[in-house]
Write a protein that holds these residues in place. Structure first.
Motif: not given
Length: 185
Positions: A146-154
């Motif tokens: 599982v990897v958490l990312m910000s919306v801008p990163e995605v």
């Protein structure tokens, strides 16, 4: 103008839990016989752009044998025959793959991966308000990080063509449009 083909006969060539192949004989409205026409049958699939309570996107990293690579994707999977609805299947897959439960599950519609030779749809969702409630419960052949990312990163990963699973890119684009965050630079 009617362009629908009529099915004259169908023969199953192979049946298994994960793959069913059949050979059809069809006739076009103009009378042309199309034989053989091969169709792959699959259960419907589900995927979701899943957001934590604080707005992080829950991505998953896993190996994909079809192209022989480890990929960054959104959570998703196959609907089981016992799943009463795509929503139920999506909630099950999210909990199994990520350990998160969600306050809201919003349908984003459905798309077909390959209308020429496959019979199934992928149901897309936006899951919001995610909270970690348990450990992952993975299938015997799954290893998922599982990897958490910000919306801008995605968004940047999409723009840089770093997410290659077409059904997942489609789900991400529909979710970003729904959230008013579709920004093409």
């Amino acid at each position: 103008m009617n362009m629908d083909w009529k099915l004259l006969s169908s023969e199953y060539l192979f049946k298994d839990d994960w793959l069913t192949a059949r050979k059809d004989k069809c006739i076009t409205p103009q009378g042309t016989i199309v034989e053989p026409y091969y169709v792959l049958e699959y259960n419907d699939w589900v995927n979701a752009v899943a957001l934590t309570e604080d707005g992080q996107v829950i991505m998953i990293r896993q190996y994909r044998q079809g192209i022989g690579q480890t990929l960054l994707e959104i959570p998703g999977g196959t609907m089981d025959a016992t799943d009463p609805s795509p929503e139920f299947a999506m909630e099950r897959e999210l909990l199994e793959e990520t350990g998160y439960e969600f306050k809201e599950l919003i349908s984003l519609g459905k798309v077909a991966a390959n209308t020429a030779s496959s019979n199934n749809y992928t149901h897309m969702f936006l899951a919001t308000g995610g909270r970690k409630v348990k450990a992952q419960q993975l299938d015997h052949n799954e290893e998922i990080e599982v990897v958490l990312m910000s919306v801008p990163e995605v968004q940047q990963l999409i723009l840089d063509n770093k997410i290659v699973h077409s059904l997942h890119v489609t789900g991400l684009c529909y979710a970003l449009m729904h959230m008013g965050r579709m920004e093409m630079k």
